[in-house]
Design an enzyme around this catalytic site. Sequence first.
Site, short mmCIF file in Angstrom:
data_model
loop_
_atom_site.label_atom_id
_atom_site.label_comp_id
_atom_site.label_asym_id
_atom_site.label_seq_id
_atom_site.Cartn_x
_atom_site.Cartn_y
_atom_site.Cartn_z
CB SER A 175 1.35 1.11 5.01
OG SER A 175 0.71 1.24 6.08
CG HIS A 203 4.99 1.84 2.11
ND1 HIS A 203 5.03 0.57 1.42
CD2 HIS A 203 4.48 1.80 3.32
CE1 HIS A 203 4.50 -0.28 2.50
NE2 HIS A 203 4.18 0.60 3.68
CE LYS A 235 7.29 -1.52 4.57
NZ LYS A 235 7.13 -0.92 5.66
#
Length: 385
Positions: A175, A203, A235
């Site tokens: 990240s 992610h 996300k």
Amino acid sequence: MDYSLKLRALEQANLRRKVHCFESPQEAHCVVDGRPMLLFASNSYLGLAHDATIKKRVCAALEKYGHAAGGSRLTTGTCRLHTELEHVLAKFKGTESALLFNCGYMANVGTLSALTDAHSVIFSDALNHASIIDGCRMSRASCVVYAHTDMDDLRAKIRHIRPETGIVVTDSVFSMDGDIAPLPSLVQICREHGLRLMVDDAHATGVLGATGRGSAEHFGLEHDAVDIIMGTLSKALASEGGFIAGKQELCEYLQNTARPFIYSTALSPATIAAALGGIEHLCQQPETLAMLQNNVRYFTEQCHAHGLGNMIRGKGETPIIPIIIGDEGQAHKVSQQLFDRGLFVPCIRYPTVKKGEARLRFTLMASHTHEDMDYAVHALKDILL
Ligand SMILES: *Cc1c(COP(=O)(O)O)cnc(C)c1O
């Protein structure tokens, strides 16, 4: 404890943090702390946080189910949308089953502590997300940290310890560094040593792979190569929540034992509807993911073309592009200078990253234009070179 003394110490070390307040949706062009800003810091990679179609779906869920779940998943908190999303997620990740958690943090903490006991060993990458670290701490397992993406170090540590049972756990996309874990080697090592592999696709979901299914798709791994896939809806998928995807028995076991799943009120139906909308968008409008991937390429090329190449970490394979500054005070100052030019790029410092490795963490969205990215690269060049 003297709070004000502690806060002053943080201030002096350039480590005191403050919140910035958004007065607009989370879009590339937004309003922060009362000022119009160009946003290069959001995890909403596909730019879907304010999508008209998804909002309609959220409103319909709100009308049908109201705005509160009213209980935990095992009591009254499960509505038709929760079970539908679990089916969609399993299909999306190519696994037998999936289990929702209220956030990614809870999915990691709950899963690591439910799947291990005092006889287990957890092997964890040195740059894993804080929620994995906390999961290791909350489990009763012994935790062994291996050097970042260093497969020789991992092999050596496994051979030395010879665990009877254990898990290797890693972020797929890291990240704060934006690099990608070597999944094929990890799969191989886990098979050789009879360990389970858990991969955090926070992610990678909606970002990596030809259709955004995540790290397994990126590497072309078969569907059950990774035993435990963790992901977030918070996300790229522009909602909230976390999930585990894997075998039916794994998910059912977690449903019975993972404390954050059991002892917390379910996500509201509207939140679930947003996640369903995000996945549907990704599957039906592949051009959004293509735009994101093009932007990653363009921004990285432009940084290199303007002499910023040696400050970028990673190979520009993901929308997370850190620009390493080093000193905490300097990084804070650069972030402030960017803010003054209308660019929102917070600096990331200790304890999120090591001391002396403070950085600007640029993140790209599908909705950034070339003009947006050119403006950012020129501002960086002016300030840094
Ligand atoms: C953001 C993040 C999480 C936590 O997910 P939330 O849904 O925000 O709680 C877990 N792991 C990684 C790698 C993350 O970046």
